[in-house]
Write a protein that holds these residues in place. Structure first.
Motif, PDB file in Angstrom:
ATOM      1  N   PHE A 107       0.717  -1.199  -0.045  1.00 15.09           N
ATOM      2  CA  PHE A 107      -0.187  -0.031  -0.134  1.00 15.09           C
ATOM      3  C   PHE A 107       0.876   1.247   0.062  1.00 15.09           C
ATOM      4  CE2 PHE A 107      -2.437   3.269   2.244  1.00 15.09           C
ATOM      5  CZ  PHE A 107      -3.650   3.499   1.312  1.00 15.09           C
ATOM      6  N   PRO A 108       1.802   1.374   1.032  1.00 12.53           N
ATOM      7  CA  PRO A 108       2.624   2.640   0.762  1.00 12.53           C
ATOM      8  C   PRO A 108       3.389   2.824  -0.534  1.00 12.53           C
ATOM      9  CG  PRO A 108       3.670   1.064   2.391  1.00 12.53           C
ATOM     10  CD  PRO A 108       2.112   0.393   2.091  1.00 12.53           C
ATOM     11  N   ARG A 110       2.508   1.863  -3.296  1.00 14.08           N
ATOM     12  CA  ARG A 110       1.592   2.211  -4.423  1.00 14.08           C
ATOM     13  C   ARG A 110       1.105   3.659  -4.020  1.00 14.08           C
ATOM     14  NH1 ARG A 110      -3.560   0.096  -5.193  1.00 14.08           N
ATOM     15  NH2 ARG A 110      -3.628  -0.783  -3.024  1.00 14.08           N
ATOM     16  N   MET A 111       1.030   4.076  -2.772  1.00 15.62           N
ATOM     17  CA  MET A 111       0.507   5.479  -2.670  1.00 15.62           C
ATOM     18  C   MET A 111       1.606   6.537  -2.821  1.00 15.62           C
ATOM     19  SD  MET A 111      -2.452   5.555  -1.571  1.00 15.62           S
ATOM     20  CE  MET A 111      -3.080   3.933  -2.850  1.00 15.62           C
ATOM     21  N   ARG A 112       2.915   6.116  -2.770  1.00 15.09           N
ATOM     22  CA  ARG A 112       4.074   6.741  -2.671  1.00 15.09           C
ATOM     23  C   ARG A 112       4.535   6.623  -4.151  1.00 15.09           C
ATOM     24  NH1 ARG A 112       6.274   9.026   2.064  1.00 15.09           N
ATOM     25  NH2 ARG A 112       4.446   8.193   3.895  1.00 15.09           N
ATOM     26  N   ARG A 113       3.904   6.031  -5.013  1.00 11.36           N
ATOM     27  CA  ARG A 113       4.183   5.855  -6.591  1.00 11.36           C
ATOM     28  C   ARG A 113       5.601   5.406  -6.916  1.00 11.36           C
ATOM     29  NH1 ARG A 113      -0.200   8.430  -8.579  1.00 11.36           N
ATOM     30  NH2 ARG A 113      -1.005  10.267  -7.376  1.00 11.36           N
ATOM     31  N   PHE A 159       8.829   1.475   2.740  1.00  9.29           N
ATOM     32  CA  PHE A 159       9.206   2.520   2.056  1.00  9.29           C
ATOM     33  C   PHE A 159      10.312   3.307   2.437  1.00  9.29           C
ATOM     34  CE2 PHE A 159       7.232   5.997   4.493  1.00  9.29           C
ATOM     35  CZ  PHE A 159       6.307   5.144   5.401  1.00  9.29           C
TER      36      PHE A 159
ATOM     37  N   ALA B 197      -3.214   5.207   6.820  1.00  8.28           N
ATOM     38  CA  ALA B 197      -3.455   5.754   5.407  1.00  8.28           C
ATOM     39  C   ALA B 197      -2.539   6.889   4.949  1.00  8.28           C
ATOM     40  CB  ALA B 197      -4.592   5.669   4.782  1.00  8.28           C
ATOM     41  N   SER B 199      -0.263   8.234   7.069  1.00  8.01           N
ATOM     42  CA  SER B 199       1.144   8.198   7.463  1.00  8.01           C
ATOM     43  C   SER B 199       1.859   7.209   6.360  1.00  8.01           C
ATOM     44  CB  SER B 199       1.488   7.659   8.619  1.00  8.01           C
ATOM     45  OG  SER B 199       1.117   6.140   8.618  1.00  8.01           O
ATOM     46  N   LEU B 200       1.186   6.410   5.547  1.00 12.38           N
ATOM     47  CA  LEU B 200       1.565   5.616   4.416  1.00 12.38           C
ATOM     48  C   LEU B 200       1.649   6.263   3.092  1.00 12.38           C
ATOM     49  CD1 LEU B 200      -0.157   2.224   5.490  1.00 12.38           C
ATOM     50  CD2 LEU B 200       2.304   2.736   5.886  1.00 12.38           C
ATOM     51  N   GLY B 201       1.234   7.543   3.039  1.00 14.46           N
ATOM     52  CA  GLY B 201       1.436   8.299   1.745  1.00 14.46           C
ATOM     53  C   GLY B 201       0.171   8.625   1.160  1.00 14.46           C
ATOM     54  N   ALA B 202      -0.998   8.611   1.705  1.00  7.96           N
ATOM     55  CA  ALA B 202      -2.233   8.566   0.718  1.00  7.96           C
ATOM     56  C   ALA B 202      -2.777   9.943   1.108  1.00  7.96           C
ATOM     57  CB  ALA B 202      -3.363   7.363   1.093  1.00  7.96           C
ATOM     58  N   ASN B 203      -3.291  10.885   0.207  1.00 13.27           N
ATOM     59  CA  ASN B 203      -3.650  12.049   0.512  1.00 13.27           C
ATOM     60  C   ASN B 203      -5.329  11.726   0.846  1.00 13.27           C
ATOM     61  OD1 ASN B 203      -4.874  11.617  -2.059  1.00 13.27           O
ATOM     62  ND2 ASN B 203      -3.654  12.929  -2.826  1.00 13.27           N
ATOM     63  N   ARG B 206      -7.167   9.588  -1.703  1.00 16.46           N
ATOM     64  CA  ARG B 206      -6.665   8.304  -1.945  1.00 16.46           C
ATOM     65  C   ARG B 206      -6.847   7.238  -0.638  1.00 16.46           C
ATOM     66  NH1 ARG B 206      -1.256   7.389  -4.362  1.00 16.46           N
ATOM     67  NH2 ARG B 206      -2.263   6.866  -6.363  1.00 16.46           N
ATOM     68  N   HIS B 210      -9.415   4.328  -1.259  1.00 18.03           N
ATOM     69  CA  HIS B 210      -8.552   2.917  -1.096  1.00 18.03           C
ATOM     70  C   HIS B 210      -9.001   2.337   0.287  1.00 18.03           C
ATOM     71  CE1 HIS B 210      -6.387   2.898  -4.752  1.00 18.03           C
ATOM     72  NE2 HIS B 210      -6.036   4.123  -4.635  1.00 18.03           N
TER      73      HIS B 210
END
Ligand SMILES: Nc1ncnc2c1ncn2[C@@H]1O[C@H](COP(=O)(O)OP(=O)(O)OP(=O)(O)O)[C@@H](O)[C@H]1O
Ligand SMILES: [Mg+2]
Lengths: 370, 299
Positions: A107-108, A110-113, A159, B197, B199-203, B206, B210
């Motif tokens: 998940f991180p 994918r979110m961090r591309r 990540f 979510a 902290s894991l990089g999702a705005n 997202r 998700h």
């Protein structure tokens, strides 16, 4: 407000005069500390002392009422969590139940591309790191508590964040698993050399895993020191009481001679803790650890100690590797002292109600103000 | 106490206790049973055509009513109007209900939460017909909106008795149901999940797509089904805000039963409505699984 502390600062995290006030509750007061890169810091304190609040401000959830947090020397006040490079393991793990273990770890990325082609390999590498190599396809509820912990750690680290934050993720585990995971944290942290801030109210965990310990109470940082120093040179009575089993003996100061502080009670003395310099007549308290008191059936059996008192055993608790005695001491104003006896031969030697002698050395009594 | 227990044991021996769960099901079974009886009667009626000479249902069975239902333009118009309308209403209602429930569940302000809850329940106390009538007062050609427009020199606009007015009324009617079904689903999502979510990089977009959306799926499906079936079968709002020009299926059924007195045709339309409604529910379950309603034993 300064935007940077210094270019090339060795500090992964710097916290400056940070306060957090929730309508009426002053949860964190004037927190200031620096944490060097690659180190393992534990924030230790009783429930409600502001640990989670401080951690959440570092992560970017909740803006400080005043003060500033710096990550790698840069002020991050206006950077939202998803733009900070921080991996966090939450108190209740917060794994996504609608995804498999591997999907959680991915998940991180994918979110961090991250480049999609590299994601599966990387996920596998981190699942291996936490020893879950074969369980990637399991759903979260198909994993045991300890395995879920490991997924949460892998997800927070995959990540390669600058900073790993742990908010009591072990609190829910049974003792054996908790101790195993503590060492696991330590191993992974050393392996990846990632700066880590861990929150706990388990003093043992703090002593075992940390390079440094911050002790908090009522929103205030009471002490920041290495584990040995936290244990042996507590800053104040709170820290002395919170870590280890400590007896407090209250009294009036009779005389001060350099480091040595004598009380008006017959023969009771200690050395100054925290640079405390009372004048004669002031009230003070001496802190004495349970394991630094010797216990014997009679005074002559105690050996060479500075202070000796007589007492009566009021309770004896068998804890396996040691016996904890509670001893009432008339000479110290009927104070009850807790004493550890680690000598297996002497186990259950003193029955409740029997007369015993206690002895300790003056250097082991730390004297604090009230 | 012992005496009481002894009597109880005599009347209801322990060995009967296995029957207790079934006994508790009884009222529901009776109710459903009555419904089946009614449906049976309707099914029978749907195969009899109306004898225009005697105004009585015919004695012989035929598929004539069904043939009419599927071929006459009027019924097609009404059916597609209700189907498309209820789908649009469902989409808009869910779209509006989500932020409402989200704020209601997540706000830190107890006062705001209370306000939102009261605002939600108020319409329930007022009732559908009164509410629809309220819209007449507000949107009518001499209503408040047109009066306000008149003040700035705009000539009256026809805001009522058209399709958008009916859809608008339905959305307004359905919103509380949707919010009530969504709120528990959102409450069940720990706030930490959203922080994680982040902290894991999702705005937030997202995080919504998700994490919140998949986890709230049971709530969305439940709310969607309720809104869809209720608006598909609604009577009062199309009748009042549509003014007879925007009939839904229920209005057509009413007309058959009470205006043309064609019991057979009414029964046919009613059965077709039941069939279409059940099919839509069936499709949703097939697509998402009944488990999405968080029913059944969890692992
Ligand atoms: N969002 C909030 N709104 C109001 N008060 C809060 C909020 N979060 C925390 N507090 C208060 O701030 C204080 C510190 O809370 P915090 O959660 O930081 O404690 P903690 O040290 O993490 O405790 P624990 O060990 O129980 O997790 C408490 O008095 C708490 O009630
Ligand atoms: Mg906490």
């Amino acid at each position: 407000m300064t935007e940077t502390i210094a270019a090339g600062t060795p500090f992964a995290v710097s916290v400056r005069d940070v306060n957090m006030v929730f309508d009426g509750v002053h949860a964190v007061r004037d927190a200031t500390f620096d944490l060097e890169r690659g180190r393992f810091l534990t924030i230790l304190g009783p429930s409600g002392s502001g640990k989670t609040t401080l951690l959440r401000m570092i992560a970017g959830f909740g803006k400080p009422t005043s003060g500033e947090v710096f990550i790698n020397g840069l002020a991050v006040g206006s950077v939202p969590p998803h733009r900070r490079s921080i991996g966090m393991v939450f108190q209740k793990l917060a794994l996504f139940p609608h995804m498999t273990a591997a999907e959680n770890v991915a998940f991180p990325l994918r979110m961090r591309r991250f480049d999609a082609r590299t994601i599966p390999d990387r996920v596998q590498r981190y699942l291996d790191l936490v020893k879950l190599g074969r369980l990637g396809d399991r759903r979260i509820h198909e994993l045991s508590g300890g395995q879920q912990q490991r997924v949460a750690i892998a997800r927070a680290l995959v990540f390669e964040p600058d900073l790993l934050l742990l908010d009591e993720p072990l609190a829910a585990l049974d003792r054996k698993l908790r101790e195993e995971m503590q060492l696991e944290f330590r191993r992974i942290q050393r392996e990846l050399d990632v700066t880590t801030i861990n929150v706990t109210h388990d003093q043992r965990e703090a002593l075992v895993v940390s390079d440094e310990i911050i002790v908090m109470d009522h929103g205030r940082i009471q002490q920041k020191a290495r584990p040995e120093a936290t244990y042996r040179q507590p800053n104040n009575a709170f820290v002395a009481n919170f870590i280890g089993v400590t007896n407090f003996i209250e009294g009036t100061v009779a005389s001060v001679d350099g480091e040595r502080i004598a009380f008006e009670r017959a023969g009771f003395a200690g050395r100054t803790g925290n640079g405390f310099r009372p004048t004669a007549g002031a009230s003070a308290r001496g802190a004495l650890r349970a394991e630094q008191i010797r216990i014997a059936g009679g005074r002559e059996a105690l050996g060479d100690v500075d202070t000796v008192v007589d007492g009566t055993v009021t309770d004896a608790i068998f804890e396996g590797e040691r016996v904890v005695y509670e001893v009432a001491v008339a000479d110290l104003g009927e104070a009850t002292l807790r004493v550890f006896d680690h000598d297996p031969v002497a186990h259950s030697q003193h029955d409740v109600g029997s007369a015993v002698a206690l002895g300790w050395n003056v250097k082991d009594v730390l004297v604090f103000g009230d | 106490m012992d005496a009481l227990e002894a009597i109880a044991a005599a009347v209801w021996p322990r060995s009967f206790s296995a029957a207790v769960p079934w006994l508790m099901l009884l009222p529901a079974v009776v109710l459903v049973g009555l419904l089946v009886l009614g449906l049976w009667d309707m099914a029978d009626g749907s195969f009899r055509t109306l004898d225009t000479a005697t105004f009585l249902p015919s004695d012989d069975y035929s598929l004539a009513n069904y043939h009419r239902a599927f071929t006459e333009r009027l019924f097609f118009t009404v059916a597609s109007r209700s189907l498309i309308g209820s789908l649009i209403v469902t989409a808009i209602t869910l779209f509006l209900a989500f932020p409402y429930s989200y704020v209601m569940v997540r706000t830190r302000s107890a006062a705001l939460r209370k306000f939102l809850l009261i605002a939600l329940f108020l319409p329930f106390f007022i009732g559908q017909v009164v509410r629809a009538y309220g819209w007449l007062i507000i949107l009518g050609s001499q209503g408040m909106v047109n009066e306000a427009l008149g003040l700035v020199g705009v000539s009256p606009i026809r805001l009522l008795y058209n399709y958008p007015a009916v859809l608008f009324g339905l959305v307004q009617y359905m919103l509380p149901f949707a919010v009530l079904m969504l709120a528990p689903a959102l409450t069940a999502i720990p706030e930490e999940m959203e922080s994680a979510a982040g902290s894991l990089g999702a705005n937030w977009v997202r995080t919504f797509l998700h994490v919140v959306l998949p986890l709230a799926k049971p709530g969305f499906i439940g709310a969607g089904l309720v809104v869809l079936t209720l608006s598909l079968t609604d009577f009062a709002i199309p009748a009042i805000l549509g003014g007879g020009s925007q009939d839904f299926i229920a209005n057509a059924i009413y007309d058959q039963f009470f205006r043309t007195s064609d019991q057979g045709m009414g029964a046919t339309l009613a059965l077709l409505l039941v069939a279409v409604g059940s099919m839509m529910v069936g499709v949703v379950f097939a697509l998402f699984g009944a488990g999405t309603l968080a029913m059944g034993r969890s692992k």
